[in-house]
Design a protein around this motif. Sequence first.
Motif, PDB file in Angstrom:
ATOM      1  N   LEU A  92      52.512  46.141  55.011  1.00  0.00           N
ATOM      2  CA  LEU A  92      52.637  47.575  54.757  1.00  0.00           C
ATOM      3  C   LEU A  92      52.796  47.804  53.262  1.00  0.00           C
ATOM      4  CD1 LEU A  92      55.047  48.583  57.680  1.00  0.00           C
ATOM      5  CD2 LEU A  92      52.543  48.692  57.602  1.00  0.00           C
ATOM      6  N   ILE A  98      46.837  49.985  62.883  1.00  0.00           N
ATOM      7  CA  ILE A  98      47.505  48.808  63.437  1.00  0.00           C
ATOM      8  C   ILE A  98      46.931  48.484  64.812  1.00  0.00           C
ATOM      9  CG2 ILE A  98      49.712  47.941  64.316  1.00  0.00           C
ATOM     10  CD1 ILE A  98      51.060  49.379  61.983  1.00  0.00           C
ATOM     11  N   LEU A 111      56.137  51.362  62.636  1.00  0.00           N
ATOM     12  CA  LEU A 111      54.913  50.585  62.461  1.00  0.00           C
ATOM     13  C   LEU A 111      55.174  49.100  62.697  1.00  0.00           C
ATOM     14  CD1 LEU A 111      53.342  52.322  59.316  1.00  0.00           C
ATOM     15  CD2 LEU A 111      52.798  52.692  61.733  1.00  0.00           C
ATOM     16  N   ALA A 157      49.275  54.259  62.452  1.00  0.00           N
ATOM     17  CA  ALA A 157      49.441  53.663  63.776  1.00  0.00           C
ATOM     18  C   ALA A 157      48.095  53.259  64.368  1.00  0.00           C
ATOM     19  CB  ALA A 157      50.144  54.656  64.702  1.00  0.00           C
TER      20      ALA A 157
END
Length: 294
Positions: free
Chosen positions: A249, A211, A235, A208
């Motif tokens: 991802l 990101i 996410l 997290a």
Amino acid sequence: MALPAVSLTLTPELRSKLEGWLSEDLGRGDLTAPALKGCSGHARWTAKAAGVFCGGVFVEPLLHALDPKARVQLLVSEGASVSVGQDLLELEGQASALAAVERTALNLAMRLSGVATATAGLVDQLRGSSVRLADTRKTTPGLRVLEKYAVRCGRGVNHRCGLDDAAMLKENHLAWAGGMAAAVAAVRTSAPWPAQVIVEAETADQAAEAIRAGANGVLLDEFSPAQLQDLVPRLRLLAEQRAEGPVVLEASGVDPAQLHAYAATGIDLISTSAPVTRSSWLDISMRFEPTKPA
């Protein structure tokens, strides 16, 4: 449906490597050459095991290093599935050249065909999903370009070919740089504009944070399919809320036997070194027909 063609440019550097590997075997010269002087020959490669063929494109440059007039005819395409007993290519030229090039050419093709075959087996587990299978930088020194080519022949995709392809920040980078935000910012400041920034995350919180820091990709290392089933949607939602846009991802450190379960989690990419580090050579034989005076 026909598979897309896989190509590899035979650069001067690659040709030099091929000649160097041939020279390694020749040493001061093939001591059997006098027995074949003045003879021409014909030879055929045959698969002794089922798999995916890769490496035929290197036979001609190897053979031409010893006999520029020799002929090589590929009977199957690079990346094609082959069966036991299937003929793969034919060679014709000076018998001494055919005999001298045999081991180097076969070793290379058997190694690369093994990588391609292992890759194809894993890709087949992902059939029906949009998840791609990628390789890693765990390659044999000196063979990276060829092993990554073999992965493409097996319908996989290439991850970074080197440290200059994309920036992947790992645990040590984050610790030495003083944290996630500082590491990503430092790379963004110095790297060329198109360069991607990937962060390897070992926890959900790290993923997290990556990101939020603006990473283009997050490598989720050693997460189970059950963990990813819960984490991936969260996410995705987090990425939608940022200005940098979507994030790739990637799952890594996976059990190759569970690829189907990983694909069901909604990830984009699975990276694994298994096709290169765990594959066996595909057995190929070279049979000669009786020689005749040239």
